[in-house]
Design an enzyme around this catalytic site. Structure first.
Site, mmCIF file in Angstrom:
data_model
loop_
_atom_site.group_PDB
_atom_site.id
_atom_site.type_symbol
_atom_site.label_atom_id
_atom_site.label_comp_id
_atom_site.label_asym_id
_atom_site.label_seq_id
_atom_site.Cartn_x
_atom_site.Cartn_y
_atom_site.Cartn_z
ATOM 1 N N TYR A 90 0.772 -1.185 -0.044
ATOM 2 C CA TYR A 90 0.016 -0.115 -0.163
ATOM 3 C C TYR A 90 0.620 1.327 -0.019
ATOM 4 C CZ TYR A 90 -4.334 -2.912 0.742
ATOM 5 O OH TYR A 90 -5.288 -3.533 0.740
ATOM 6 N N PRO A 126 -15.762 -1.072 -0.015
ATOM 7 C CA PRO A 126 -17.181 -1.192 0.011
ATOM 8 C C PRO A 126 -17.913 0.187 -0.596
ATOM 9 C CG PRO A 126 -16.261 -0.474 2.064
ATOM 10 C CD PRO A 126 -15.027 -1.049 1.328
HETATM 11 N N1 LIG Z 1 -7.710 -7.436 -0.522
HETATM 12 C C1 LIG Z 1 -7.479 -6.515 -1.384
HETATM 13 O O1 LIG Z 1 -7.061 -7.033 -2.503
HETATM 14 C C2 LIG Z 1 -8.017 -5.105 -1.310
HETATM 15 C C3 LIG Z 1 -8.116 -4.268 -2.391
HETATM 16 C C4 LIG Z 1 -8.498 -2.916 -2.378
HETATM 17 C C5 LIG Z 1 -8.607 -2.426 -0.925
HETATM 18 N N2 LIG Z 1 -8.582 -3.328 -0.002
HETATM 19 C C6 LIG Z 1 -8.674 -2.636 1.387
HETATM 20 O O2 LIG Z 1 -10.060 -2.112 1.667
HETATM 21 C C7 LIG Z 1 -9.868 -0.720 2.078
HETATM 22 C C8 LIG Z 1 -10.930 0.046 1.602
HETATM 23 O O3 LIG Z 1 -10.879 0.145 0.141
HETATM 24 P P1 LIG Z 1 -11.176 1.639 -0.571
HETATM 25 O O4 LIG Z 1 -10.035 2.618 -0.121
HETATM 26 O O5 LIG Z 1 -11.244 1.261 -1.950
HETATM 27 O O6 LIG Z 1 -12.436 1.749 0.168
HETATM 28 P P2 LIG Z 1 -13.576 2.541 -0.170
HETATM 29 O O7 LIG Z 1 -14.307 3.035 1.230
HETATM 30 O O8 LIG Z 1 -14.662 2.163 -1.152
HETATM 31 O O9 LIG Z 1 -13.378 3.973 -0.805
HETATM 32 C C9 LIG Z 1 -12.626 4.685 -0.365
HETATM 33 C C10 LIG Z 1 -12.536 6.121 -1.112
HETATM 34 O O10 LIG Z 1 -13.748 6.621 -1.122
HETATM 35 C C11 LIG Z 1 -13.687 8.102 -0.662
HETATM 36 N N3 LIG Z 1 -14.799 8.436 0.250
HETATM 37 C C12 LIG Z 1 -15.219 7.699 1.227
HETATM 38 N N4 LIG Z 1 -16.166 8.445 1.860
HETATM 39 C C13 LIG Z 1 -16.632 9.628 1.489
HETATM 40 C C14 LIG Z 1 -17.508 10.229 1.401
HETATM 41 N N5 LIG Z 1 -18.452 10.368 2.245
HETATM 42 N N6 LIG Z 1 -17.370 11.759 0.428
HETATM 43 C C15 LIG Z 1 -16.489 11.642 -0.752
HETATM 44 N N7 LIG Z 1 -15.373 10.449 -0.811
HETATM 45 C C16 LIG Z 1 -15.471 9.610 0.189
HETATM 46 C C17 LIG Z 1 -12.170 8.153 0.279
HETATM 47 O O11 LIG Z 1 -11.955 9.667 0.028
HETATM 48 P P3 LIG Z 1 -11.331 10.235 1.551
HETATM 49 O O12 LIG Z 1 -10.134 9.915 1.963
HETATM 50 O O13 LIG Z 1 -11.343 11.694 1.059
HETATM 51 O O14 LIG Z 1 -12.716 10.174 2.445
HETATM 52 C C18 LIG Z 1 -11.403 7.186 -0.648
HETATM 53 O O15 LIG Z 1 -10.780 8.003 -1.884
HETATM 54 C C19 LIG Z 1 -8.525 -0.523 1.801
HETATM 55 O O16 LIG Z 1 -8.101 0.584 2.724
HETATM 56 C C20 LIG Z 1 -7.445 -1.618 2.051
HETATM 57 O O17 LIG Z 1 -7.496 -1.690 3.257
HETATM 58 C C21 LIG Z 1 -8.215 -4.634 0.012
#
Ligand SMILES: NC(=O)c1ccc[n+]([C@@H]2O[C@H](COP(=O)([O-])OP(=O)(O)OC[C@H]3O[C@@H](n4cnc5c(N)ncnc54)[C@H](OP(=O)(O)O)[C@@H]3O)[C@@H](O)[C@H]2O)c1
Length: 298
Positions: free
Chosen positions: A55, A213
């Protein structure tokens, strides 16, 4: 307040909503920002932090370790989850030639040991094999897991992005439980509702962790489609934000999904925690499911 849930009959207790660390090193003042996130998360019961060696171009574990130490939160109040086996070309890893997987004994043990240093801890609560690897030799994985477990470096193991068949295959070689499969589940990634992933988790009492999610932020690129109309209607009905609606929708599924929030903002972590109090009706669960599918249920 977010409560804990046991991942499997012999597994660890993690918070029902998990804080994902993928993006923490991409923001300004990343260490101080992460300190605020950690403190806000723990104060609201989100005690589990999900990370991976790759990451932030191999920088997120270091940022997290420094931030966690600064936060003053006690190590035994939280759970550290990390993932290994993806290789990415990076200026931070000059020896990485190409994007591939390495699930060899040496790579797993070395990666966990490096991760412990970066996390500034002497154990991980849970280590996951990040992606299915066509060259994975299960006996080698077992050897690595047993050594790391016996040395007290990792308490529990699981996998990520494995199909049911891949999960069963690896589990058949391991004398203890693989406690979870961390998979993509969101309104934009619905396969697990119908491909057997979630059914397998229910049948074998393994709680799945859901990555991205909110579709990695797609949820907030609002449009005039039926999906966004239904999303906004339900947000009004439950007096909640779009992210809270999705967390509540995932949490209602009987597989006891643990959504991993990806926000880098402390106030959005707090908002996520409040989603556990939202109870969708069966009708509204389906209303949102149908909108996400883009077609009626069969
Ligand atoms: N196992 C795997 O292969 C795998 C792959 C991908 C991810 N992951 C894990 O899953 C976690 C979550 O994934 P993700 O980061 O893609 O999650 P996500 O919660 O689907 O998306 C996060 C993104 O959404 C934005 N966001 C969240 N709330 C918001 C709101 N109220 N308004 C506007 N933008 C908003 C965030 O920006 P802000 O930061 O500005 O809030 C960030 O850019 C990762 O951190 C990682 O630990 C695992």
């Amino acid at each position: 307040m977010v409560k804990k849930v046991q991942l499997s009959s012999d597994g660890p207790e993690l918070s029902r909503i998990v804080a994902g660390m993928w993006r923490i090193s991409e923001v300004d003042h990343s260490v101080n920002n992460t300190v605020s996130m950690i403190e806000a998360a723990v104060a609201n019961g989100i005690t589990t932090f999900d990370n991976a060696d790759i990451y932030g171009d191999y920088s997120a574990e270091e940022v997290f370790g420094e931030a966690f130490e600064k936060s003053g939160v006690a190590r035994d109040q939280v759970q550290f989850v990390a993932k290994y086996n993806i290789i990415l070309p990076s200026s931070n890893r000059p020896s990485n030639e190409l994007h591939m997987y390495n699930t060899s004994f040496e790579h797993i043990v070395k990666s966990v040991e490096n991760s412990l240093k970066l996390h500034r801890t002497d154990y991980l609560d849970l280590a996951l094999i990040h992606r299915p690897d066509p060259l994975m030799v299960p006996q080698e994985v077992v050897k690595a897991m047993e050594e790391l477990k016996n040395d007290g470096k990792v308490k529990y193991f699981g996998v990520s992005n494995f199909s049911v068949r891949q999960f069963e295959m690896l589990q058949s070689f391991i004398p203890f439980q693989l406690v979870t499969n961390q998979i993509e589940i969101s309104p934009f990634a619905l396969d697990s509702f119908t491909n057997g992933d979630l059914d397998y988790c229910i049948e074998h009492n393994r709680k799945p962790m859901a990555w991205s999610p909110l579709g990695g932020g797609k949820l907030f690129q609002s449009g005039d489609s039926e999906f966004f109309r239904v999303l906004n209607l339900l947000c009004d009905r439950y007096d909640c934000t779009q992210d809270q609606l999705v967390f509540a929708w995932l949490i209602k599924h009987p597989a006891s999904i643990l959504p991993i929030t990806g926000t880098t903002k402390a106030d959005r972590i707090v908002a996520a925690a409040r989603a556990v109090g939202i109870q969708l009706t069966r009708e509204d669960w389906f209303r949102f499911y149908v909108a996400a599918r883009g077609e009626d249920v069969p």
